[in-house]
Design an enzyme around this catalytic site. Sequence first.
Site, PDB file in Angstrom:
ATOM      1  N   LYS A   1       0.835  -1.219   0.000  1.00 50.28           N
ATOM      2  CA  LYS A   1       0.000   0.000   0.000  1.00 50.28           C
ATOM      3  C   LYS A   1       0.863   1.260   0.000  1.00 50.28           C
ATOM      4  O   LYS A   1       0.661   2.169  -0.792  1.00 50.28           O
ATOM      5  CB  LYS A   1      -0.906   0.005   1.237  1.00 50.28           C
ATOM      6  CG  LYS A   1      -1.661   1.306   1.404  1.00 50.28           C
ATOM      7  CD  LYS A   1      -2.290   1.451   2.776  1.00 50.28           C
ATOM      8  CE  LYS A   1      -1.328   1.741   3.873  1.00 50.28           C
ATOM      9  NZ  LYS A   1      -1.490   2.930   4.686  1.00 50.28           N
ATOM     10  N   ASN A   2       1.847   1.318   0.887  1.00 53.63           N
ATOM     11  CA  ASN A   2       2.582   2.572   1.041  1.00 53.63           C
ATOM     12  C   ASN A   2       3.540   2.849  -0.123  1.00 53.63           C
ATOM     13  O   ASN A   2       3.855   4.004  -0.399  1.00 53.63           O
ATOM     14  CB  ASN A   2       3.298   2.604   2.396  1.00 53.63           C
ATOM     15  CG  ASN A   2       2.295   2.777   3.540  1.00 53.63           C
ATOM     16  OD1 ASN A   2       1.154   3.187   3.323  1.00 53.63           O
ATOM     17  ND2 ASN A   2       2.709   2.434   4.752  1.00 53.63           N
TER      18      ASN A   2
ATOM     19  N   CYS B   1      -3.845   8.003   9.836  1.00 53.83           N
ATOM     20  CA  CYS B   1      -4.170   7.418  11.133  1.00 53.83           C
ATOM     21  C   CYS B   1      -3.752   8.353  12.261  1.00 53.83           C
ATOM     22  O   CYS B   1      -2.700   9.002  12.186  1.00 53.83           O
ATOM     23  CB  CYS B   1      -3.472   6.068  11.282  1.00 53.83           C
ATOM     24  SG  CYS B   1      -4.296   4.768  10.374  1.00 53.83           S
TER      25      CYS B   1
ATOM     26  N   ARG C   1       2.394  13.990  13.902  1.00 50.82           N
ATOM     27  CA  ARG C   1       2.702  13.877  12.480  1.00 50.82           C
ATOM     28  C   ARG C   1       2.940  15.215  11.760  1.00 50.82           C
ATOM     29  O   ARG C   1       2.202  15.599  10.837  1.00 50.82           O
ATOM     30  CB  ARG C   1       1.619  13.051  11.771  1.00 50.82           C
ATOM     31  CG  ARG C   1       1.379  11.717  12.470  1.00 50.82           C
ATOM     32  CD  ARG C   1       0.491  10.785  11.698  1.00 50.82           C
ATOM     33  NE  ARG C   1       1.211  10.080  10.641  1.00 50.82           N
ATOM     34  CZ  ARG C   1       0.655   9.146   9.876  1.00 50.82           C
ATOM     35  NH1 ARG C   1      -0.597   8.827  10.023  1.00 50.82           N
ATOM     36  NH2 ARG C   1       1.365   8.542   8.947  1.00 50.82           N
TER      37      ARG C   1
ATOM     38  N   ASP D   1       4.768  -0.003  12.042  1.00 53.35           N
ATOM     39  CA  ASP D   1       3.500  -0.530  11.529  1.00 53.35           C
ATOM     40  C   ASP D   1       3.256  -1.987  11.943  1.00 53.35           C
ATOM     41  O   ASP D   1       2.197  -2.547  11.645  1.00 53.35           O
ATOM     42  CB  ASP D   1       3.450  -0.417   9.992  1.00 53.35           C
ATOM     43  CG  ASP D   1       3.283   1.027   9.540  1.00 53.35           C
ATOM     44  OD1 ASP D   1       3.027   1.905  10.386  1.00 53.35           O
ATOM     45  OD2 ASP D   1       3.428   1.279   8.327  1.00 53.35           O
TER      46      ASP D   1
ATOM     47  N   ARG E   1      -8.670   0.274   5.050  1.00 54.10           N
ATOM     48  CA  ARG E   1      -7.797   1.264   4.404  1.00 54.10           C
ATOM     49  C   ARG E   1      -6.543   0.606   3.856  1.00 54.10           C
ATOM     50  O   ARG E   1      -5.940   1.117   2.916  1.00 54.10           O
ATOM     51  CB  ARG E   1      -7.350   2.320   5.425  1.00 54.10           C
ATOM     52  CG  ARG E   1      -8.443   3.230   5.879  1.00 54.10           C
ATOM     53  CD  ARG E   1      -7.922   4.201   6.882  1.00 54.10           C
ATOM     54  NE  ARG E   1      -6.991   5.104   6.223  1.00 54.10           N
ATOM     55  CZ  ARG E   1      -6.691   6.305   6.665  1.00 54.10           C
ATOM     56  NH1 ARG E   1      -7.239   6.750   7.767  1.00 54.10           N
ATOM     57  NH2 ARG E   1      -5.847   7.062   6.031  1.00 54.10           N
TER      58      ARG E   1
HETATM   59  C1  EPZ Z   1       4.710   6.494   6.622  1.00 52.68           C
HETATM   60  O1  EPZ Z   1       4.116   7.580   7.301  1.00 52.68           O
HETATM   61  C2  EPZ Z   1       3.634   5.449   6.483  1.00 52.68           C
HETATM   62  N1  EPZ Z   1       2.537   6.017   5.723  1.00 52.68           N
HETATM   63  C3  EPZ Z   1       3.184   4.982   7.867  1.00 52.68           C
HETATM   64  O2  EPZ Z   1       2.282   3.916   7.674  1.00 52.68           O
HETATM   65  C4  EPZ Z   1       4.376   4.488   8.647  1.00 52.68           C
HETATM   66  O3  EPZ Z   1       3.968   4.205   9.970  1.00 52.68           O
HETATM   67  C5  EPZ Z   1       5.490   5.533   8.673  1.00 52.68           C
HETATM   68  O4  EPZ Z   1       5.818   5.954   7.328  1.00 52.68           O
HETATM   69  C6  EPZ Z   1       6.780   5.032   9.325  1.00 52.68           C
HETATM   70  O5  EPZ Z   1       7.260   3.925   8.631  1.00 52.68           O
HETATM   71  C7  EPZ Z   1       2.579   6.062   4.397  1.00 52.68           C
HETATM   72  O6  EPZ Z   1       3.523   5.615   3.761  1.00 52.68           O
HETATM   73  C8  EPZ Z   1       1.393   6.612   3.696  1.00 52.68           C
HETATM   74  P1  EPZ Z   1       7.351   9.395   8.543  1.00 52.68           P
HETATM   75  P2  EPZ Z   1       4.818   8.997   7.318  1.00 52.68           P
HETATM   76  O7  EPZ Z   1       7.393  10.653   7.762  1.00 52.68           O
HETATM   77  O8  EPZ Z   1       5.454   9.214   6.000  1.00 52.68           O
HETATM   78  C9  EPZ Z   1       8.372  12.495  12.098  1.00 52.68           C
HETATM   79  C10 EPZ Z   1       0.323   2.674   7.920  1.00 52.68           C
HETATM   80  O9  EPZ Z   1      -0.231   2.114   8.902  1.00 52.68           O
HETATM   81  N2  EPZ Z   1       8.278  13.561  11.076  1.00 52.68           N
HETATM   82  O10 EPZ Z   1       8.365   8.343   8.248  1.00 52.68           O
HETATM   83  O11 EPZ Z   1       3.819   9.973   7.817  1.00 52.68           O
HETATM   84  C11 EPZ Z   1       7.027  11.856  12.383  1.00 52.68           C
HETATM   85  O12 EPZ Z   1       6.281  12.607  13.336  1.00 52.68           O
HETATM   86  C12 EPZ Z   1       0.919   4.055   8.093  1.00 52.68           C
HETATM   87  O13 EPZ Z   1       0.388   2.183   6.779  1.00 52.68           O
HETATM   88  C13 EPZ Z   1       8.635  14.851  11.399  1.00 52.68           C
HETATM   89  O14 EPZ Z   1       9.013  15.146  12.545  1.00 52.68           O
HETATM   90  O15 EPZ Z   1       5.897   8.755   8.445  1.00 52.68           O
HETATM   91  C14 EPZ Z   1       7.440  10.506  12.895  1.00 52.68           C
HETATM   92  O16 EPZ Z   1       7.797  10.592  14.251  1.00 52.68           O
HETATM   93  C15 EPZ Z   1       0.691   4.599   9.470  1.00 52.68           C
HETATM   94  N3  EPZ Z   1       8.571  15.821  10.435  1.00 52.68           N
HETATM   95  C16 EPZ Z   1       8.704  10.182  12.083  1.00 52.68           C
HETATM   96  O17 EPZ Z   1       9.159  11.447  11.580  1.00 52.68           O
HETATM   97  C17 EPZ Z   1       8.159  15.555   9.157  1.00 52.68           C
HETATM   98  O18 EPZ Z   1       8.147  16.477   8.335  1.00 52.68           O
HETATM   99  C18 EPZ Z   1       8.481   9.246  10.902  1.00 52.68           C
HETATM  100  O19 EPZ Z   1       7.428   9.730  10.088  1.00 52.68           O
HETATM  101  C19 EPZ Z   1       7.815  14.242   8.837  1.00 52.68           C
HETATM  102  C20 EPZ Z   1       7.875  13.247   9.813  1.00 52.68           C
END
Ligand code: EPZ
Length: 430
Positions: free
Chosen positions: A22-23, A117, A122, A305, A397
């Site tokens: 999915k991602n 979610c 985020r 995840d 989803r």
């Molecule tokens: C992706 O989310 C996935 N979603 C998430 O999957 C997954 O949990 C996550 O990556 C981590 O692997 C999609 O791919 C659509 P991140 P994303 O940017 O991109 C912080 C699922 O269940 N951060 O890697 O939103 C953030 O707060 C979903 O399929 C910042 O601080 O995650 C977090 O602590 C849920 N500033 C960490 O980085 C930013 O600008 C990782 O977030 C961006 C992120």
Amino acid sequence: MEQYVIRGGNPLVGEVDIGGAKNAALAILAASVMTDETVRIDNLPDVRDINVLIQAMEEIGVSVQRTDRHTVIINAAGIQDLLVDNEYIKKIRASYYLLGALLGKYKRAEVALPGGCNIGSRPIDQHIKGFRALGANVRIAHGRVIAEAEKLTGRHIYMDVVTVGATINVMMAAALAEGRTIIENAAKEPHVVDLANFLNSMGANIKGAGTDVIRIRGVEKLHKTEYSVIPDQIEAGTFMFAAAATKGDVTVRNVIPKHLESITAKLIELGCEVRESDDEVRVVASGPLTHTHVKTLAYPGFPTDMQPQITTTLALSEGTSIVTESIFENRFKYVDELAKMGANIKVEGNTAIIDGISRYTGARISAPDLRAGAALVIAGLAAEGITVVDDIYYVERGYEDFDVKLRGLGAMIEKASTEKEIQKFQLKTG
Ligand code: EPZ
């Protein structure tokens, strides 16, 4: 509202085919708008988040033809609008990938602030920092992110945190910028690599995806391609833990075992037998499960995840286990639901301390988010008696035919929308 109704207690046994990730698919779909030529994408999962993104793309003028359940043919030559905002797109996280994609191609994009979610705050500061570094003016107004640039110029960008979303977004915009971009402290997840491979198949010049330094030499245009999405690491991992929690014997097929290494390693620590072959992994859980500790980390660490699924399984393991969530601050909400089934878990900040019990008992529970919802289904499958999981909208989803695939492994699970249907299921399976 639909629910899953489950009669637990059956070990899961058999083989299950894993769909496209999915991602990865969300990023690839968004990136497909970066060329005016036709793109064909195979192995696309038929899940709600994907369908919401497709609909949003259609609304701005992208032609999307579904030739079968898992294949789409996309042509973005007719894009008329660079504003992406509707009721549904606000609910998914991946809407923000259209920012990087449209900004790269048209040097302008306006996209509703992303939802997704509810697992923590985020922020998107790293996305914005990356776009600004490339020369874009980025502001937030009326609930939307607006990014525009005269031109994009390659830069050296250091990510302050390892983020999948920002790495992907900046990679897309930089693919069509002038000159060379270097992303340091980049995310290494399989879907980052899959997107880079997809963009390269369209003529982009991206090197180093899968390491923490990604080098992108901007090109003028991208061209047509045909591409197949990688298998879903998290769907596979979910079935692997479902096998463990139900003391079953499950072979997950059509996977890349390398992507499952951290999951496999934990299952072995729990006392399961895990056998890998080319594109299959078999999990056999014949003996008692033992405790272990786990901390979620960016890839190749143990995925956030998969945190609810391992916690749910450790709650059935002998001894005391500790799970530390280091990526999202609010990802233990499902623990209250597990408590209704008898789990003995104490959450302190980002840590769960789990004292194993011998069995869950069925209860009425509700899914707080996608992966937690899947984990609660696992708990129901391992429980004595009937479990009803509400709010399965979340599970749908990200999991295609979750109940159908589980039934294929011998699970007693059905969808129900009324009390009458729940009672009917109870009588039928009792
Ligand atoms: C992706 O989310 C996935 N979603 C998430 O999957 C997954 O949990 C996550 O990556 C981590 O692997 C999609 O791919 C659509 P991140 P994303 O940017 O991109 C912080 C699922 O269940 N951060 O890697 O939103 C953030 O707060 C979903 O399929 C910042 O601080 O995650 C977090 O602590 C849920 N500033 C960490 O980085 C930013 O600008 C990782 O977030 C961006 C992120």
